[in-house]
Motif scaffolding. Structure first.
Motif, mmCIF file in Angstrom:
data_model
loop_
_atom_site.group_PDB
_atom_site.id
_atom_site.type_symbol
_atom_site.label_atom_id
_atom_site.label_comp_id
_atom_site.label_asym_id
_atom_site.label_seq_id
_atom_site.Cartn_x
_atom_site.Cartn_y
_atom_site.Cartn_z
ATOM 1 N N LEU A 119 0.822 -1.212 0.000
ATOM 2 C CA LEU A 119 0.000 0.000 0.000
ATOM 3 C C LEU A 119 0.855 1.261 0.000
ATOM 4 C CD1 LEU A 119 -2.922 -0.750 2.506
ATOM 5 C CD2 LEU A 119 -3.051 -0.599 0.020
ATOM 6 N N VAL A 120 1.762 1.374 0.964
ATOM 7 C CA VAL A 120 2.608 2.564 1.115
ATOM 8 C C VAL A 120 4.056 2.156 0.883
ATOM 9 C CG1 VAL A 120 3.300 4.453 2.627
ATOM 10 C CG2 VAL A 120 0.996 3.485 2.822
ATOM 11 N N ASN A 121 4.649 2.694 -0.193
ATOM 12 C CA ASN A 121 6.013 2.312 -0.545
ATOM 13 C C ASN A 121 6.791 3.540 -1.024
ATOM 14 O OD1 ASN A 121 8.292 0.781 -1.078
ATOM 15 N ND2 ASN A 121 7.589 0.151 -3.107
ATOM 16 N N GLY A 122 7.690 4.040 -0.182
ATOM 17 C CA GLY A 122 8.531 5.167 -0.569
ATOM 18 C C GLY A 122 7.817 6.499 -0.609
ATOM 19 N N TYR A 123 6.673 6.630 0.092
ATOM 20 C CA TYR A 123 5.957 7.910 0.081
ATOM 21 C C TYR A 123 6.853 9.025 0.624
ATOM 22 C CZ TYR A 123 2.979 11.743 1.437
ATOM 23 O OH TYR A 123 2.463 13.008 1.589
ATOM 24 N N SER A 124 6.787 10.200 -0.008
ATOM 25 C CA SER A 124 7.566 11.362 0.420
ATOM 26 C C SER A 124 6.675 12.593 0.413
ATOM 27 C CB SER A 124 8.759 11.577 -0.518
ATOM 28 O OG SER A 124 9.432 12.781 -0.217
ATOM 29 N N ASN A 125 6.788 13.423 1.467
ATOM 30 C CA ASN A 125 5.986 14.650 1.516
ATOM 31 C C ASN A 125 6.785 15.883 1.100
ATOM 32 O OD1 ASN A 125 7.633 15.167 3.730
ATOM 33 N ND2 ASN A 125 5.955 15.746 5.102
ATOM 34 N N ILE A 126 7.979 15.686 0.512
ATOM 35 C CA ILE A 126 8.834 16.828 0.166
ATOM 36 C C ILE A 126 9.091 16.940 -1.335
ATOM 37 C CG2 ILE A 126 9.989 16.858 2.402
ATOM 38 C CD1 ILE A 126 12.336 15.386 1.108
ATOM 39 N N GLY A 264 -7.220 1.997 2.831
ATOM 40 C CA GLY A 264 -6.683 0.672 2.558
ATOM 41 C C GLY A 264 -6.247 -0.025 3.830
ATOM 42 N N ILE A 265 -6.165 -1.348 3.761
ATOM 43 C CA ILE A 265 -5.689 -2.160 4.877
ATOM 44 C C ILE A 265 -4.782 -3.247 4.321
ATOM 45 C CG2 ILE A 265 -7.743 -3.644 4.771
ATOM 46 C CD1 ILE A 265 -7.441 -4.107 7.772
ATOM 47 N N SER A 266 -3.721 -3.573 5.052
ATOM 48 C CA SER A 266 -2.832 -4.656 4.636
ATOM 49 C C SER A 266 -2.509 -5.542 5.829
ATOM 50 C CB SER A 266 -1.539 -4.109 4.022
ATOM 51 O OG SER A 266 -0.716 -3.516 5.008
ATOM 52 N N LEU A 267 -2.330 -6.840 5.556
ATOM 53 C CA LEU A 267 -1.961 -7.832 6.559
ATOM 54 C C LEU A 267 -0.811 -8.650 5.996
ATOM 55 C CD1 LEU A 267 -5.564 -9.091 7.456
ATOM 56 C CD2 LEU A 267 -4.209 -7.408 8.721
ATOM 57 N N GLY A 268 0.217 -8.884 6.824
ATOM 58 C CA GLY A 268 1.382 -9.588 6.310
ATOM 59 C C GLY A 268 2.007 -10.536 7.314
ATOM 60 N N LEU A 269 2.760 -11.512 6.794
ATOM 61 C CA LEU A 269 3.537 -12.449 7.594
ATOM 62 C C LEU A 269 4.977 -12.446 7.090
ATOM 63 C CD1 LEU A 269 1.178 -15.561 7.910
ATOM 64 C CD2 LEU A 269 1.811 -13.970 9.736
ATOM 65 N N THR A 270 5.929 -12.477 8.020
ATOM 66 C CA THR A 270 7.349 -12.515 7.670
ATOM 67 C C THR A 270 8.032 -13.627 8.455
ATOM 68 O OG1 THR A 270 7.398 -10.127 7.246
ATOM 69 C CG2 THR A 270 9.510 -11.223 7.611
ATOM 70 N N LEU A 340 -4.111 -0.937 -7.548
ATOM 71 C CA LEU A 340 -2.715 -0.711 -7.895
ATOM 72 C C LEU A 340 -1.847 -0.969 -6.670
ATOM 73 C CD1 LEU A 340 -2.722 2.597 -9.996
ATOM 74 C CD2 LEU A 340 -2.188 0.307 -10.829
ATOM 75 N N PHE A 341 -0.769 -1.725 -6.840
ATOM 76 C CA PHE A 341 0.220 -1.832 -5.778
ATOM 77 C C PHE A 341 0.909 -0.478 -5.586
ATOM 78 C CE2 PHE A 341 -0.085 -6.377 -6.799
ATOM 79 C CZ PHE A 341 -0.075 -6.928 -5.519
ATOM 80 N N ASN A 342 1.387 -0.239 -4.363
ATOM 81 C CA ASN A 342 2.100 1.008 -4.028
ATOM 82 C C ASN A 342 1.224 2.229 -4.310
ATOM 83 O OD1 ASN A 342 4.188 -0.929 -3.901
ATOM 84 N ND2 ASN A 342 4.954 -0.357 -5.917
ATOM 85 N N TYR A 343 -0.028 2.185 -3.885
ATOM 86 C CA TYR A 343 -0.948 3.296 -4.167
ATOM 87 C C TYR A 343 -0.376 4.607 -3.634
ATOM 88 C CZ TYR A 343 -5.390 5.778 -4.638
ATOM 89 O OH TYR A 343 -6.375 6.675 -4.994
ATOM 90 N N TRP A 344 0.152 4.583 -2.405
ATOM 91 C CA TRP A 344 0.806 5.764 -1.833
ATOM 92 C C TRP A 344 2.308 5.650 -2.120
ATOM 93 C CZ3 TRP A 344 -3.574 3.753 0.382
ATOM 94 C CH2 TRP A 344 -4.586 4.654 0.710
#
Length: 504
Positions: A119-126, A264-270, A340-344
Motif C-alpha cells: 500500500l505505502v512504498n517510498g511515500y515522500s511529503n517533500i 486501505g488495509i494490509s496484513l502480512g507475515l514474515t 494498484l500496488f504502491n498506491y501511496w
C-alpha cells in the motif's frame, strides 16, 4: 510587531534546544516563483541538537521587486493561521534515531514504507518543496515484541492529509512476525494547490489565488451592490441573488464539496530465516469507488454489470536479503480489478488529484477515479539498493505486471503490460572536486512501456546538484518535472530552485 514575533520565535527555540551545544546555522538566498510572480528569497536554517533531540528550522522570507514581504507564510491573524505559520517553519524535529525503541520525526518525511510496501512504498511529503511545504510526523514505538508506527503527512492539514496511517508488527510465533497497516486519505481533492488556503483551489480562482478574502469575481459585484443599493430595492436583491446563484452553480459544477475519500488495509507475515534473509507474504485491500468507464446509454449491460468497488492485491511469496552493501527484494504478486500496488508512492502528492481539460472545461480527476483502467494482473517485483564500490548509491525498483487494461480506442479491456520503474543515483561527491551534492531520480509508474520515457501523469523526474563556490558557500540547483493532461497530450510542469547556501 511582525518583526518582534519572528525574533521571539527564534529566541525561544534557541533557548530551549541550544544549551551547552554549538548550533549550526546555514542561510540561503535566491529567487522563487509564486503564481507566476518572481520573489527574492532569503532564509535562515538553524540546526540545534540537545542530547537525542534535534531541531531544524526553516525561516524563510519572500520579497517582491518593491521590497514588500510576501506575508501569506507569516500570518498571525487567527489561532488557526498562527498554528499553520509555526508548524510551517519546522523543517524537522526529531527524538532519537529510527532504531531506538522511541523515535519520532516531525517535518520532512523523505521516504515512508509500511509493512512490505503493497500500500505505502517510498511515500515522500517533500517532492514539491519548497513550493509546497508539508510538515508531517513519523512516530515509532517499540515495546517488548510489538512495534507501532504512526504517520501523518501534513500537520497543517490536520484533518485531511494525503497520508494518515497506523502500522504495527509483533512476533506471532518464534521467527514469524505478523504485520498490519491501516491507511486513509480523507480528501483526495486536498491535493489540489490552494495558495491562500481559502478552500478554493488555485485553478478555480486564478485571479485570486493569493487573496483569501475572495475567490470569484461576482463577490466584488455583490459587495458593490450591498454598499450602494437600498436593501429594499427588488432590482438590487434580484441581481445579488442571481450573482450568488451563479457562484453556487459554478461551485457545484466543479464538485468542490466531493471529498472522494480512499482507504486501505494490509496484513502480512514474515519468516526470518536468519539475520540477513527473510521470506514474506502480504495481502492488501483498497476501499472506495472508481469511475464506471462504460456509457450507460449505449452500453447498458456492461454499465450495470461493472463493479466500481476498489480491489485487492496479494503477494503470495517474497524474499529479502541484506548484505553489507547490497539489499535485494524479490516477490511474486497479483491483483484484482480496480487496484494498484504502491498506491501511496513517492509521486502520490502529484497524482492524488489532478486538473485536466476535457471538452474545453477543467475537470478534477483523482487517482482513485482512474483505477478502473487496471484489471486483473499477475507479475513480479524486484528492488535493489547498492553502494557500488563507494562511488555511488544506487536504488532501483522494477515491477512487471501483465493483465487486463482499459483501452480507449476499443472502449473495452485488453491484455497489456502495467509496469513501474524507479531509479535513484546518489554519487559520492568526495571524489569530485568542488561538487558537494549530485543526485538524480526517475520514476515511471503503471506504464505499458516504462523504459520508453513516454511521459504521463505518473512520470516524475528530478535532480539535486550542489557546487562549492567558496569556503562555506554552495550553489544549489534543484529541479523537478511532472506532467499534467491538457487537451490531447501531457504538458510538463517544471519546478526549478536556485539558491546560494552559506554556512555560518
Amino acid at each position: 510587531m511582525f518583526k518582534n514575533k519572528i525574533s521571539l520565535i527564534v529566541i525561544l527555540f534557541s533557548y530551549l534546544f541550544a544549551q551547552n551545544i554549538d548550533p549550526v546555522y546555514t542561510g540561503s538566498f535566491g529567487s522563487v516563483t509564486i503564481n507566476n510572480q518572481v520573489y527574492n528569497q532569503f532564509s535562515l536554517r538553524p540546526e540545534l541538537i540537545f542530547g537525542k533531540v534535534g531541531l531544524g528550522l526553516d525561516l524563510y522570507f519572500y520579497f517582491d521587486q518593491d521590497g514588500n514581504l510576501y506575508d501569506e507564510n507569516w500570518n498571525f491573524s487567527s489561532s488557526k493561521d498562527v498554528y499553520k505559520t509555526l508548524v510551517d517553519k519546522i523543517y524537522y524535529l526529531r527524538l532519537g534515531v529510527p532504531s531506538d525503541d522511541l523515535y519520532f520525526r516531525v517535518g520532512s518525511l523523505p521516504s515512508i514504507t509500511l509493512g512490505n510496501g503493497s500500500l505505502v512504498n517510498g511515500y515522500s511529503n517533500i517532492m514539491d518543496y519548497p513550493r509546497v511545504r508539508r510538515t508531517g510526523i513519523n512516530f515509532n514505538y517499540n515495546f517488548q515484541n510489538f512495534k507501532l508506527q504512526f504517520v501523518h503527512s501534513d500537520l497543517k492539514e490536520a484533518r485531511e492529509p494525503g497520508l494518515f496511517a497506523l502500522g504495527g508488527s509483533f512476533e506471532y510465533v518464534k521467527n514469524i512476525d505478523f504485520s498490519f497497516s491501516l491507511v486513509i486519505d480523507p480528501n483526495q481533492r486536498k491535493g489540489l494547490l490552494d495558495s491562500d488556503r481559502d478552500g478554493y483551489p488555485d485553478f478555480v480562482e486564478p485571479d485570486y489565488a493569493n487573496d483569501s478574502s475572495q475567490w470569484h469575481v461576482n463577490e466584488t459585484f455583490i459587495n458593490m451592490l450591498n454598499e450602494f443599493c437600498d436593501s429594499e430595492e427588488s432590482d438590487c436583491q434580484g441581481m445579488i441573488e442571481a450573482a450568488e446563484s451563479e457562484m453556487e452553480n459554478y461551485s457545484n459544477l466543479l464538485d468542490l464539496n466531493d471529498k472522494n475519500q480512499v482507504a486501505g488495509i494490509s496484513l502480512g507475515l514474515t519468516y526470518n530465516l536468519n539475520n540477513r534473509m527473510k521470506l514474506f507474504s502480504e495481502f492488501s485491500q483498497l476501499s472506495g469507488e472508481t469511475l464506471n468507464p462504460y456509457n450507460p446509454e449505449t452500453e447498458f449491460d456492461n454499465y450495470n454489470s461493472f463493479d466500481d468497488r476498489l480491489g485487492f492485491g496479494f503477494i503470495p511469496i517474497g524474499f529479502i536479503a541484506e548484505w553489507d552493501k547490497v539489499t535485494l527484494s524479490l516477490d511474486l504478486r497479483q491483483n484484482s480489478e480496480n487496484y494498484l500496488f504502491n498506491y501511496w508512492d513517492q509521486n502520490y502528492d502529484h497524482t492524488r488529484a489532478m486538473v485536466v481539460q476535457k471538452d474545453g472545461s477543467n475537470v478534477v480527476i483523482t487517482k482513485e477515479d482512474k483505477l478502473y483502467i487496471y484489471g486483473k494482473s499477475k507479475g513480479a517485483n524486484l528492488s535493489i539498493t547498492s553502494n557500488f564500490l563507494k562511488i555511488f548509491q544506487l536504488e532501483m525498483m522494477y515491477q512487471y505486471m501483465n493483465g487486463d487494461k482499459w483501452d480507449n480506442s476499443i472502449n473495452d479491456y485488453k491484455s497489456d503490460q502495467n509496469s513501474t520503474f524507479y531509479t535513484k543515483l546518489d554519487i559520492d561527491t568526495s571524489i569530485i572536486q568542488k561538487v558537494r551534492i549530485a543526485e538524480i531520480f526517475y520514476q515511471q509508474s503503471y506504464s505499458d512501456k516504462p523504459f520508453s520515457f513516454k511521459p504521463d501523469e505518473n512520470t516524475l523526474f528530478g535532480y539535486n546538484i550542489g557546487v562549492e563556490m567558496a569556503d562555506n558557500m554552495v550553489l544549489i540547483l534543484k529541479g523537478r518535472k511532472s506532467y499534467v493532461f491538457e487537451n490531447d497530450g501531457f504538458r510538463p510542469v517544471k519546478t526549478t530552485q536556485i539558491e546560494t547556501q552559506v554556512i555560518f
